[in-house]
Enzyme design. Sequence first.
Site, PDB file in Angstrom:
ATOM      1  N   HIS A  70      -1.660   0.997  16.054  1.00 45.46           N
ATOM      2  CA  HIS A  70      -0.458   1.384  15.302  1.00 45.46           C
ATOM      3  C   HIS A  70       0.799   1.253  16.150  1.00 45.46           C
ATOM      4  O   HIS A  70       1.768   1.967  15.941  1.00 45.46           O
ATOM      5  CB  HIS A  70      -0.580   2.834  14.788  1.00 45.46           C
ATOM      6  CG  HIS A  70      -1.661   3.017  13.779  1.00 45.46           C
ATOM      7  ND1 HIS A  70      -2.992   2.993  14.109  1.00 45.46           N
ATOM      8  CD2 HIS A  70      -1.614   3.208  12.432  1.00 45.46           C
ATOM      9  CE1 HIS A  70      -3.718   3.180  13.020  1.00 45.46           C
ATOM     10  NE2 HIS A  70      -2.910   3.307  11.985  1.00 45.46           N
ATOM     11  N   GLU A  79       0.845  -1.188   0.000  1.00 44.65           N
ATOM     12  CA  GLU A  79       0.000   0.000   0.000  1.00 44.65           C
ATOM     13  C   GLU A  79       0.887   1.249   0.000  1.00 44.65           C
ATOM     14  O   GLU A  79       1.675   1.450   0.917  1.00 44.65           O
ATOM     15  CB  GLU A  79      -0.915  -0.022   1.234  1.00 44.65           C
ATOM     16  CG  GLU A  79      -1.863  -1.208   1.210  1.00 44.65           C
ATOM     17  CD  GLU A  79      -2.397  -1.603   2.583  1.00 44.65           C
ATOM     18  OE1 GLU A  79      -2.188  -0.863   3.561  1.00 44.65           O
ATOM     19  OE2 GLU A  79      -3.032  -2.678   2.670  1.00 44.65           O
ATOM     20  N   GLU A 128      -4.875  -6.507   2.790  1.00 46.15           N
ATOM     21  CA  GLU A 128      -3.698  -7.181   3.349  1.00 46.15           C
ATOM     22  C   GLU A 128      -3.696  -8.685   3.094  1.00 46.15           C
ATOM     23  O   GLU A 128      -2.662  -9.274   2.786  1.00 46.15           O
ATOM     24  CB  GLU A 128      -3.566  -6.899   4.853  1.00 46.15           C
ATOM     25  CG  GLU A 128      -3.085  -5.496   5.185  1.00 46.15           C
ATOM     26  CD  GLU A 128      -4.203  -4.458   5.167  1.00 46.15           C
ATOM     27  OE1 GLU A 128      -5.388  -4.851   5.020  1.00 46.15           O
ATOM     28  OE2 GLU A 128      -3.900  -3.250   5.301  1.00 46.15           O
ATOM     29  N   GLN A 179       1.758  -2.066   5.927  1.00 49.63           N
ATOM     30  CA  GLN A 179       2.081  -0.703   6.347  1.00 49.63           C
ATOM     31  C   GLN A 179       2.341  -0.551   7.856  1.00 49.63           C
ATOM     32  O   GLN A 179       3.218   0.209   8.270  1.00 49.63           O
ATOM     33  CB  GLN A 179       0.942   0.211   5.921  1.00 49.63           C
ATOM     34  CG  GLN A 179       1.328   1.645   5.810  1.00 49.63           C
ATOM     35  CD  GLN A 179       0.250   2.410   5.068  1.00 49.63           C
ATOM     36  OE1 GLN A 179      -0.807   2.702   5.635  1.00 49.63           O
ATOM     37  NE2 GLN A 179       0.495   2.739   3.825  1.00 49.63           N
ATOM     38  N   PHE A 180       1.590  -1.265   8.662  1.00 49.63           N
ATOM     39  CA  PHE A 180       1.835  -1.350  10.105  1.00 49.63           C
ATOM     40  C   PHE A 180       1.644  -2.815  10.498  1.00 49.63           C
ATOM     41  O   PHE A 180       0.767  -3.487   9.943  1.00 49.63           O
ATOM     42  CB  PHE A 180       0.841  -0.500  10.897  1.00 49.63           C
ATOM     43  CG  PHE A 180       1.097   0.975  10.812  1.00 49.63           C
ATOM     44  CD1 PHE A 180       1.855   1.630  11.779  1.00 49.63           C
ATOM     45  CD2 PHE A 180       0.587   1.720   9.760  1.00 49.63           C
ATOM     46  CE1 PHE A 180       2.100   2.995  11.691  1.00 49.63           C
ATOM     47  CE2 PHE A 180       0.829   3.080   9.667  1.00 49.63           C
ATOM     48  CZ  PHE A 180       1.585   3.725  10.637  1.00 49.63           C
ATOM     49  N   ALA A 181       2.428  -3.281  11.473  1.00 51.68           N
ATOM     50  CA  ALA A 181       2.282  -4.676  11.912  1.00 51.68           C
ATOM     51  C   ALA A 181       0.855  -4.943  12.376  1.00 51.68           C
ATOM     52  O   ALA A 181       0.351  -6.057  12.260  1.00 51.68           O
ATOM     53  CB  ALA A 181       3.267  -4.976  13.036  1.00 51.68           C
ATOM     54  N   ASP A 182       0.211  -3.907  12.864  1.00 55.55           N
ATOM     55  CA  ASP A 182      -1.164  -4.050  13.343  1.00 55.55           C
ATOM     56  C   ASP A 182      -2.130  -4.406  12.205  1.00 55.55           C
ATOM     57  O   ASP A 182      -3.244  -4.849  12.461  1.00 55.55           O
ATOM     58  CB  ASP A 182      -1.629  -2.744  13.978  1.00 55.55           C
ATOM     59  CG  ASP A 182      -0.585  -2.144  14.892  1.00 55.55           C
ATOM     60  OD1 ASP A 182      -0.776  -2.159  16.104  1.00 55.55           O
ATOM     61  OD2 ASP A 182       0.451  -1.658  14.376  1.00 55.55           O
ATOM     62  N   TYR A 183      -1.719  -4.175  10.978  1.00 57.49           N
ATOM     63  CA  TYR A 183      -2.590  -4.484   9.826  1.00 57.49           C
ATOM     64  C   TYR A 183      -2.331  -5.879   9.276  1.00 57.49           C
ATOM     65  O   TYR A 183      -2.898  -6.268   8.263  1.00 57.49           O
ATOM     66  CB  TYR A 183      -2.357  -3.511   8.667  1.00 57.49           C
ATOM     67  CG  TYR A 183      -2.504  -2.044   8.933  1.00 57.49           C
ATOM     68  CD1 TYR A 183      -2.998  -1.565  10.143  1.00 57.49           C
ATOM     69  CD2 TYR A 183      -2.149  -1.126   7.952  1.00 57.49           C
ATOM     70  CE1 TYR A 183      -3.108  -0.205  10.368  1.00 57.49           C
ATOM     71  CE2 TYR A 183      -2.270   0.234   8.169  1.00 57.49           C
ATOM     72  CZ  TYR A 183      -2.737   0.691   9.386  1.00 57.49           C
ATOM     73  OH  TYR A 183      -2.840   2.034   9.601  1.00 57.49           O
TER      74      TYR A 183
END
Lengths: 361, 354
Positions: free
Chosen positions: A153, A53, A84, A106-110
Amino acid sequence: MTVETQKTAASEKAAGKKGVGADGERRLNMIDAINDALDIMLDRDPNVVVMGEDVGYFGGVFRCTAGLQEKHGKTRVFDTPISECGIIGVAVGMGAYGLRPVPEIQFADYIYPGLDQLISEAARLRYRSAAEYIAPMTVRSPFGGGIFGGQTHSQSPEAIFSHVSGLKTVIPSNPYDAKGLLIASIEDNDPVIFFEPKRIYNGPFNGYYDKPVEPWKKHAQSIVPEGHYRVELGKARKVTEGDELTVLAYGTMVHVAEAVCAAKGVNAEILDLRTIVPLDIEAIEASVKKTGRCLIVHEATRTSGFGAELSALVTERCFYHLEAAVERVTGFDTPYPHSLEWAYFPGPVRIGEAIDKILSE
Amino acid sequence: MTDGPTETEARSGSEDMPLRSLQNAHDESPRYYASDDELLEFYRQMLLIRRFEEKAGQLYGLGLIGGFCHLYIGQEAVAIGLQSALDNDKDSVITGYRDHGHMLAYGIDPNVIMAELTGRQAGISKGKGGSMHMFSTEHKFYGGHGIVGAQVALGGGLALAHQYREDGGICLAYFGDGAANQGQVYETFNMASLWKLPIVFVVENNQYAMGTSTARSSAETEFYKRGTAFRIPGMDVNGMDVLEVRNAAEIALAHVRGGNGPVLMELNTYRYRGHSMSDPAKYRTRDEVQGQREHNDPIEKAKKELIERGRSEDDLRAIDKEIRARVAEAADFAESSPEPEPSELHTDVLVGTY
């Protein structure tokens, strides 16, 4: 950042001037070191593809892929929809066909929507096909807290992946390692989760959040040579040599632990694990047998965190050498908070208390 | 790879006719013209799948196949009609867990397929995959996946790799009517259409998502329409007639090979047996199944046509006998092959060991 500045960064890189200081050493922050690794691998191997992304035109939200699309083209470096699970699934198929995709989440949380693909497909394809197919891919993802990202995030989900057989998990703590580990990961034939501690992208955060941030250029590990080099997966780095206490850490927490030990004058042996799967258990065992004391530090929540595995391993292997119980300093078992970030973060105070406790036994 | 914005502008506002053009072409002349030999070969391949699956069902009943076993009986025309149209040197195929038929359609040795079902070392995945997880690099067959719908995204990646390598290959990605309700399928539709990937999405609609009928599980039961939102042309195909399947396959493949992006095909078919061996299929009537078997069976249809073309019943009986013998041999092989060595437990986890 605008397209104009992207061009500047790319042309600087092309001229080989990026980050060269007055002392003639090439010093990069982690972002530029990661960019450098991707650039080199795109040059060396036509099978390497960078996707994710906003990684193409925009150059990545943290700028790690800035200038790469312009240099290598839209076929090699491209933007994906915000999907994702689809991104990772497509990357598995590409890897099975012989490419070496480097998707960014884009973030590990995603990454959670992609767990189905990571666990059931990427990690397991080789085993269930009896090695007919492999899925080489390196999933890069910024992780960890310290930037007031709140619960979606800031997370450190590494233990989820170390729990999945068939994956490797890499967490660099400095620019030199970030480049060498990323190159080694892309060249590796197994699927690799590459977590980039985003708090230290621009400087080696030492946990003293109320003090000015130190830039990377003052840190020895920011000297990043030009060209291709590897930092082998599964080899820990001895940050400091010592005999009073072994500290096991990775990512941001390496710097926090180092600062606390220095402030307290403790003669600690700090090991930066660099990769948690594969794990350099030999280095851990040798160090703990020497010092007899072990502190484990990670930012992730405590219960079933990777520290629990480390604690079990140290106890199994070094039981008769231990002078004190193994201690863990970790995040609390709560969602990552927004306003109470520094209460959650396993910072200098809690680490200092744990060191006092271990040394007093 | 296409440059998103330009393409999107060009396409928006255009009529929906392109989305129906493949269907129209198929409807105009829905049956492939097969030579006598070709039709006989289709018949032989479908019958091999049928007899293989019947034997697998027996072995399961005897306890020789453990765990899960999803039979393809009734759906044979789909795999044969589609895969016979592929360029086997270039094209890749990926499917879900009901994969025995797709393996056999490639002409892969029934011995190593059956031995995988019985979990033996000689199985095509050394017994480590089992019924749902079989692969063949030689045939560019990418499995064999047990997670419902997860293979569709991998298919997107295979298609992207074909496009990236410019090797002229396309990917055929099968999934079921049940998998059609998984979210990642639509993530893949979007990317495949956006990037004009060379992929044919195939919904094998056998009418039941495990035990739930399409009417009870799906807001839109005409699955070929589900690509419309992504501007993917759809085709509604009778999956019980191998010649109709083959005809539709040629139209879809020509479209995809022409660089026009994906096609979504719905193959309407019917599985005679339960979802898996443990499913008594009480969610439908005996009459419904019997009706399909008597009036719609793809193998009987091909047989009737062969006889009309002058092939003797004796000839066809001889073929059946030969296939039964081949399947019996596979079963013997699968029963007598040794189980994997215990050390195999730890191999093939990672490429590197540590």
